[in-house]
Design a protein around this motif. Structure first.
Motif, PDB file in Angstrom:
ATOM      1  N   PRO A 176       0.790  -1.144   0.016  1.00 20.71           N
ATOM      2  CA  PRO A 176      -0.097   0.012   0.095  1.00 20.71           C
ATOM      3  C   PRO A 176       0.857   1.296   0.059  1.00 20.71           C
ATOM      4  N   LEU A 177       1.821   1.130   0.642  1.00 20.97           N
ATOM      5  CA  LEU A 177       2.783   2.352   0.670  1.00 20.97           C
ATOM      6  C   LEU A 177       3.455   2.736  -0.755  1.00 20.97           C
ATOM      7  N   ARG A 179       2.068   1.723  -3.308  1.00 19.86           N
ATOM      8  CA  ARG A 179       0.663   2.269  -4.302  1.00 19.86           C
ATOM      9  C   ARG A 179       0.471   3.878  -4.035  1.00 19.86           C
ATOM     10  N   ALA A 180       0.670   4.014  -2.887  1.00 18.84           N
ATOM     11  CA  ALA A 180       0.476   5.855  -2.593  1.00 18.84           C
ATOM     12  C   ALA A 180       1.367   6.743  -3.073  1.00 18.84           C
ATOM     13  N   ARG A 181       2.654   6.139  -3.235  1.00 18.64           N
ATOM     14  CA  ARG A 181       3.799   6.650  -3.576  1.00 18.64           C
ATOM     15  C   ARG A 181       3.576   6.908  -5.181  1.00 18.64           C
ATOM     16  N   ARG A 182       3.159   5.869  -5.951  1.00 18.82           N
ATOM     17  CA  ARG A 182       2.745   6.030  -7.230  1.00 18.82           C
ATOM     18  C   ARG A 182       1.828   6.891  -7.519  1.00 18.82           C
ATOM     19  N   ARG A 183       0.704   6.677  -7.027  1.00 15.17           N
ATOM     20  CA  ARG A 183      -0.458   7.575  -7.159  1.00 15.17           C
ATOM     21  C   ARG A 183      -0.199   9.148  -6.893  1.00 15.17           C
ATOM     22  N   ALA A 184       0.711   9.679  -5.786  1.00 12.62           N
ATOM     23  CA  ALA A 184       1.126  10.723  -5.466  1.00 12.62           C
ATOM     24  C   ALA A 184       1.961  11.050  -6.925  1.00 12.62           C
ATOM     25  N   GLY A 185       2.719  10.392  -7.401  1.00 12.34           N
ATOM     26  CA  GLY A 185       3.776  10.704  -8.361  1.00 12.34           C
ATOM     27  C   GLY A 185       2.621  11.000  -9.678  1.00 12.34           C
ATOM     28  N   GLN A 186       1.733  10.451  -9.801  1.00 11.35           N
ATOM     29  CA  GLN A 186       0.871  10.532 -11.022  1.00 11.35           C
ATOM     30  C   GLN A 186       0.148  11.958 -10.833  1.00 11.35           C
ATOM     31  N   SER A 197       0.591  11.012   2.847  1.00  9.34           N
ATOM     32  CA  SER A 197      -0.024   9.976   3.675  1.00  9.34           C
ATOM     33  C   SER A 197      -1.526   9.972   3.492  1.00  9.34           C
ATOM     34  N   ALA A 198      -2.329  11.089   3.326  1.00  6.24           N
ATOM     35  CA  ALA A 198      -3.727  10.973   3.054  1.00  6.24           C
ATOM     36  C   ALA A 198      -4.131   9.952   2.110  1.00  6.24           C
ATOM     37  N   ILE A 199      -3.229   9.920   0.936  1.00 12.02           N
ATOM     38  CA  ILE A 199      -3.235   9.021  -0.169  1.00 12.02           C
ATOM     39  C   ILE A 199      -3.022   7.601   0.292  1.00 12.02           C
ATOM     40  N   HIS A 200      -2.346   7.458   1.184  1.00 10.86           N
ATOM     41  CA  HIS A 200      -2.026   6.071   1.825  1.00 10.86           C
ATOM     42  C   HIS A 200      -3.223   5.709   2.743  1.00 10.86           C
ATOM     43  N   GLU A 201      -3.795   6.653   3.430  1.00 14.75           N
ATOM     44  CA  GLU A 201      -5.027   6.409   4.373  1.00 14.75           C
ATOM     45  C   GLU A 201      -6.178   5.788   3.593  1.00 14.75           C
ATOM     46  N   ASP A 202      -6.293   6.648   2.169  1.00 10.06           N
ATOM     47  CA  ASP A 202      -7.418   6.517   1.190  1.00 10.06           C
ATOM     48  C   ASP A 202      -7.242   5.041   0.882  1.00 10.06           C
ATOM     49  N   ARG A 205      -8.406   2.378   3.122  1.00  7.78           N
ATOM     50  CA  ARG A 205      -9.727   2.607   3.363  1.00  7.78           C
ATOM     51  C   ARG A 205     -10.518   1.721   2.087  1.00  7.78           C
ATOM     52  N   ARG A 206      -9.887   2.039   0.899  1.00  8.51           N
ATOM     53  CA  ARG A 206     -10.457   1.367  -0.243  1.00  8.51           C
ATOM     54  C   ARG A 206     -10.327  -0.204  -0.116  1.00  8.51           C
ATOM     55  N   ASP A 207      -9.163  -0.442   0.397  1.00  7.29           N
ATOM     56  CA  ASP A 207      -8.967  -2.093   0.342  1.00  7.29           C
ATOM     57  C   ASP A 207      -9.769  -2.749   1.506  1.00  7.29           C
ATOM     58  N   ARG A 208      -9.864  -1.792   2.644  1.00  9.39           N
ATOM     59  CA  ARG A 208     -10.939  -2.633   3.600  1.00  9.39           C
ATOM     60  C   ARG A 208     -12.336  -2.580   2.960  1.00  9.39           C
ATOM     61  N   ALA A 209     -12.976  -1.565   2.272  1.00 11.87           N
ATOM     62  CA  ALA A 209     -14.255  -1.658   1.698  1.00 11.87           C
ATOM     63  C   ALA A 209     -14.307  -2.509   0.614  1.00 11.87           C
ATOM     64  N   ASP A 210     -13.279  -2.775  -0.037  1.00 15.56           N
ATOM     65  CA  ASP A 210     -13.477  -3.825  -1.213  1.00 15.56           C
ATOM     66  C   ASP A 210     -13.378  -5.267  -0.714  1.00 15.56           C
ATOM     67  N   MET A 211     -12.454  -5.422   0.548  1.00 18.96           N
ATOM     68  CA  MET A 211     -12.884  -6.849   0.871  1.00 18.96           C
ATOM     69  C   MET A 211     -13.579  -7.034   1.795  1.00 18.96           C
TER      70      MET A 211
END
Ligand code: DC
Length: 255
Positions: A176-177, A179-186, A197-202, A205-211
Motif C-alpha cells: 500500500p505504501l 501504491r500511495a507513492r505511485r498515485r502521488a507521483g501521477q 499520507s492522506a493518499i495512503h490512508e485512502d 480505506r478502499r482496500d478495507r471497503a473492497d474486501m
C-alpha cells in the motif's frame, strides 16, 4: 481521418489482430487485485502483447455511477440505481484501442473521459457495493466475453466471481505504501499538490471497503498466480505475465 479514427478521439484505432502463437480459440485471462496496482494499464498492455481484447470492468462501475447521477436517483436507493444501470445501454466501442465506453440513457454520451473525474471516484464505491448493480454488470461482463471470447478482463472480482473458469488468473498486488507513492507521483505530474499520507490512508480505506463488501468482495482466487508489483516496473510486470500465459497456454496450443 477515417470514420473510425474520428470515433476514437484520443484513442488509437484498433490494430488488426495479429498472430500471437496462442491459436484462435477462446481465451479468458483475468486480473484481480486492489486499487492502485496499475491493473488497467497492465491488462491493456498484456492484451495488446497477446493479440487479445481488453475489458476494463472498473470503467463500467464508473459509468453506472455516472448514469445514476445523471438520472438523478438517490445513490442510496440500490434498486433504483440498478434499474438505471440496466436501462443505460452501456456499451464499448470495440473499434478503438482501448475501447471507448458509451451510455445511451439517460443521455447518449461517450463517458470515457467523464468517468475519471473526482465526483465519480466518490460515487462509484457506493454504487459498486449495491448487489443488484453487481448482478447487472456481472451479467454484462459475461455477455461481452461471449461476444469477445479472447479477452483480458480486469477488475476486483473477475477471476473469483465473474469468470471462475478463466484459462489464466492473476492476482496483482503491491505494498500500500508503494501504491500511495505511485498515485502521488501521477498527481504531482498532473500539477496537483499532494498529501502522500492522506493518499495512503485512502488506499487502506478502499482496500478495507473492497474486501469487506458482502457481494463480490476482493479476494485472492485460490488458483490465481500472485504477482507482487511493489519492486517491478509496468514493463516487468507485463513481461512476467506474458511468460506465464505463454507457458501455460502456448504449450497447450503447440501440443
Ligand atoms: O478500477 P477502478 O478504480 O476504475 O474501479 C472503480 C470502482 O469500481 C472501484 O470502487 C472498485 C469498483 N469495481 C468493482 O467493485 N468491481 C470490479 N470488477 C471493478 C471495479
Amino acid at each position: 481521418m477515417s470514420k473510425t479514427g474520428a470515433a476514437c478521439v484520443g484513442h488509437m484505432e484498433k490494430a488488426p489482430t495479429r498472430s500471437d502463437g496462442l491459436g484462435t480459440r477462446a481465451i479468458t485471462i483475468t486480473i484481480d487485485g486492489p486499487a492502485g496496482t496499475g491493473k488497467s494499464t497492465i491488462a491493456r498492455l498484456l492484451a495488446r502483447r497477446l493479440g487479445l481484447e481488453f475489458l476494463d470492468t472498473g470503467a463500467m462501475y464508473r459509468a453506472a455511477a455516472l448514469a445514476a447521477m445523471l438520472a438523478g436517483v438517490d445513490l442510496h436507493d440500490g434498486e433504483a440505481v440498478a434499474r438505471v444501470v440496466e436501462e443505460s445501454g452501456m456499451h464499448f466501442d470495440w473499434r478503438c484501442d482501448p475501447p471507448r465506453l458509451w451510455i445511451e440513457r439517460p443521455a447518449r454520451m461517450d463517458v470515457t473521459q467523464r468517468i475519471r473525474e473526482a465526483d465519480i471516484n466518490v460515487a462509484v464505491s457506493m454504487v459498486a457495493a449495491v448487489p443488484a448493480v453487481r448482478r447487472v454488470l456481472v451479467e454484462r461482463h459475461r455477455a461481452i466475453c461471449k461476444a469477445h471470447p479472447r479477452l483480458v478482463a480486469e477488475g476486483r472480482d473477475q477471476g473469483s466471481v465473474v469468470f471462475p473458469d478463466a484459462a489464466v488468473k492473476f492476482y496483482l498486488d503491491a505494498d500500500p505504501l508503494e501504491r500511495a507513492r505511485r498515485r502521488a507521483g501521477q498527481l504531482r505530474e498532473a500539477g496537483q499538490r499532494v498529501d502522500e499520507s492522506a493518499i495512503h490512508e485512502d488506499i487502506l480505506r478502499r482496500d478495507r471497503a473492497d474486501m469487506e463488501r458482502a457481494v463480490g468482495p476482493l479476494i485472492r482466487p485460490a488458483d490465481a498466480i500472485v504477482v507482487d508489483s511493489t519492486k517491478l516496473s509496468t514493463e516487468e510486470v507485463v513481461d512476467l505475465m506474458e511468460r506465464h500465459v505463454r507457458k501455460r497456454l502456448g504449450e497447450e496450443v503447440d501440443g
